[in-house]
Motif scaffolding. Structure first.
Motif, mmCIF file in Angstrom:
data_model
loop_
_atom_site.group_PDB
_atom_site.id
_atom_site.type_symbol
_atom_site.label_atom_id
_atom_site.label_comp_id
_atom_site.label_asym_id
_atom_site.label_seq_id
_atom_site.Cartn_x
_atom_site.Cartn_y
_atom_site.Cartn_z
ATOM 1 N N ALA A 9 5.908 2.369 5.032
ATOM 2 C CA ALA A 9 5.627 2.836 3.664
ATOM 3 C C ALA A 9 6.290 4.180 3.403
ATOM 4 O O ALA A 9 6.828 4.416 2.315
ATOM 5 N N LEU A 10 6.272 5.056 4.402
ATOM 6 C CA LEU A 10 6.930 6.352 4.252
ATOM 7 C C LEU A 10 8.427 6.182 4.059
ATOM 8 O O LEU A 10 9.031 6.820 3.194
ATOM 9 N N THR A 30 13.347 -3.207 0.016
ATOM 10 C CA THR A 30 11.998 -3.235 0.591
ATOM 11 C C THR A 30 11.683 -4.635 1.100
ATOM 12 O O THR A 30 11.171 -4.798 2.213
ATOM 13 N N LEU A 31 11.994 -5.651 0.307
ATOM 14 C CA LEU A 31 11.738 -7.032 0.711
ATOM 15 C C LEU A 31 12.575 -7.421 1.928
ATOM 16 O O LEU A 31 12.096 -8.099 2.836
ATOM 17 N N LEU A 39 3.867 -8.008 3.896
ATOM 18 C CA LEU A 39 3.981 -6.630 4.375
ATOM 19 C C LEU A 39 4.951 -5.828 3.517
ATOM 20 O O LEU A 39 4.719 -4.648 3.246
ATOM 21 N N ALA A 40 6.031 -6.460 3.089
ATOM 22 C CA ALA A 40 6.991 -5.760 2.226
ATOM 23 C C ALA A 40 6.334 -5.371 0.904
ATOM 24 O O ALA A 40 6.514 -4.245 0.419
ATOM 25 N N LEU A 41 5.549 -6.278 0.335
ATOM 26 C CA LEU A 41 4.863 -5.963 -0.925
ATOM 27 C C LEU A 41 3.820 -4.862 -0.712
ATOM 28 O O LEU A 41 3.645 -3.994 -1.571
ATOM 29 N N HIS A 55 -3.629 -3.280 -1.235
ATOM 30 C CA HIS A 55 -4.174 -4.517 -0.657
ATOM 31 C C HIS A 55 -3.554 -5.679 -1.421
ATOM 32 O O HIS A 55 -3.651 -5.735 -2.658
ATOM 33 N N ILE A 56 -2.927 -6.585 -0.711
ATOM 34 C CA ILE A 56 -2.307 -7.756 -1.325
ATOM 35 C C ILE A 56 -3.282 -8.915 -1.221
ATOM 36 O O ILE A 56 -3.774 -9.233 -0.136
#
Length: 190
Positions: A9-10, A30-31, A39-41, A55-56
Motif C-alpha cells: 500500500a505504501l 496497481t492491478l 489484494l490489488a484493489l 476492506h473488499i
C-alpha cells in the motif's frame, strides 16, 4: 502477511503521489503488481483512503449471469461445464463499487472449506483461495468495456489463476468501474 500489505500500500501510495501519468495508468500498475485482484484493489483503496481500514467485499450480482466463454473448458482443463461453478460479484470497498467479476472456477481443485466460503460469504475469491498460493496469467486487457461488462467499465481484464503445480483453478473476467478512479486522494481520511 499484513506487513506485506502495508508495504504494498505504501508503494502504491508513493506511485500515486509521484507520477505525472493518469489515474488509470496508476490503477493498471496497481492491478499488475499482484496475482490477486482482491489484494490489488485493497492496496488501491488503502492508497486512495477508501474505507478505514480498506476492506473488499464480494457482493453477489443476481440474474445477470454471463455465458460460459467458448474456450473456458480448454483453459480450465475440464471435460464438461458441470465440473465448473460460477460466481458473479461486485467488488466493493468503502461503499464504492470498484469492479464486477465473472468467475468460472473448478471446485474440485479447491478445499471443501473454500467452496463453502465462496457459496456462503461475501469474501472475495482471491482471499478465499489465497492459501493455495495461486499465480495469475493475464489473457487480455482492454481499456474500456469488454463483452459482458456493465456500463461504466473503464478497464476489462481476462485472466486464468493457476495452482503452483500448473493446474488452472479459475477463469475470470473483471470489469473495473470508473468509480474506482473518481475518488479524491483524501477521501475517507476526514
Amino acid at each position: 502477511m499484513e506487513s506485506r500489505a502495508a508495504i504494498a500500500a505504501l508503494l502504491v501510495s508513493l506511485l500515486l503521489d509521484g507520477c505525472a501519468d493518469t489515474s488509470l495508468d496508476r490503477f493498471e500498475r496497481t492491478l499488475a503488481a499482484r496475482d490477486s485482484a482482491t489484494l490489488a484493489l485493497k492496496d488501491w483503496c488503502t492508497a486512495k483512503g477508501i474505507g478505514d481500514p480498506a476492506h473488499i467485499s464480494a457482493n453477489p450480482v443476481r440474474n445477470d449471469d454471463a455465458p460460459l466463454p467458448s474456450d473456458a473448458l480448454d483453459l480450465l482443463r475440464v471435460d464438461d461445464a458441470a465440473n465448473l461453478n460460477y460466481r458473479h460479484v461486485r467488488l466493493d470497498c468503502g461503499g464504492v463499487t470498484l469492479s464486477q467479476a465473472h468467475n468460472w472456477f473448478v471446485p474440485a481443485r479447491l478445499t471443501p472449506q473454500m467452496n463453502t466460503a465462496l457459496h456462503q460469504t461475501d469474501t472475495p475469491f482471491g482471499k478465499v483461495v489465497a492459501p493455495l498460493r495461486f499465480t495469475r496469467q493475464r489473457l487480455a486487457a482492454l481499456r474500456g468495456r469488454a463483452e459482458g461488462c456493465p456500463q461504466g467499465t473503464i478497464l476489462s481484464h481476462r485472466a486464468i489463476l493457476y495452482l503452483p503445480d500448473g493446474s488452472p483453478i479459475s477463469l475470470v473476467v473483471e470489469c473495473y468501474q470508473a468509480a474506482a478512479l473518481d475518488i479524491p486522494t483524501d477521501a475517507g481520511r476526514r
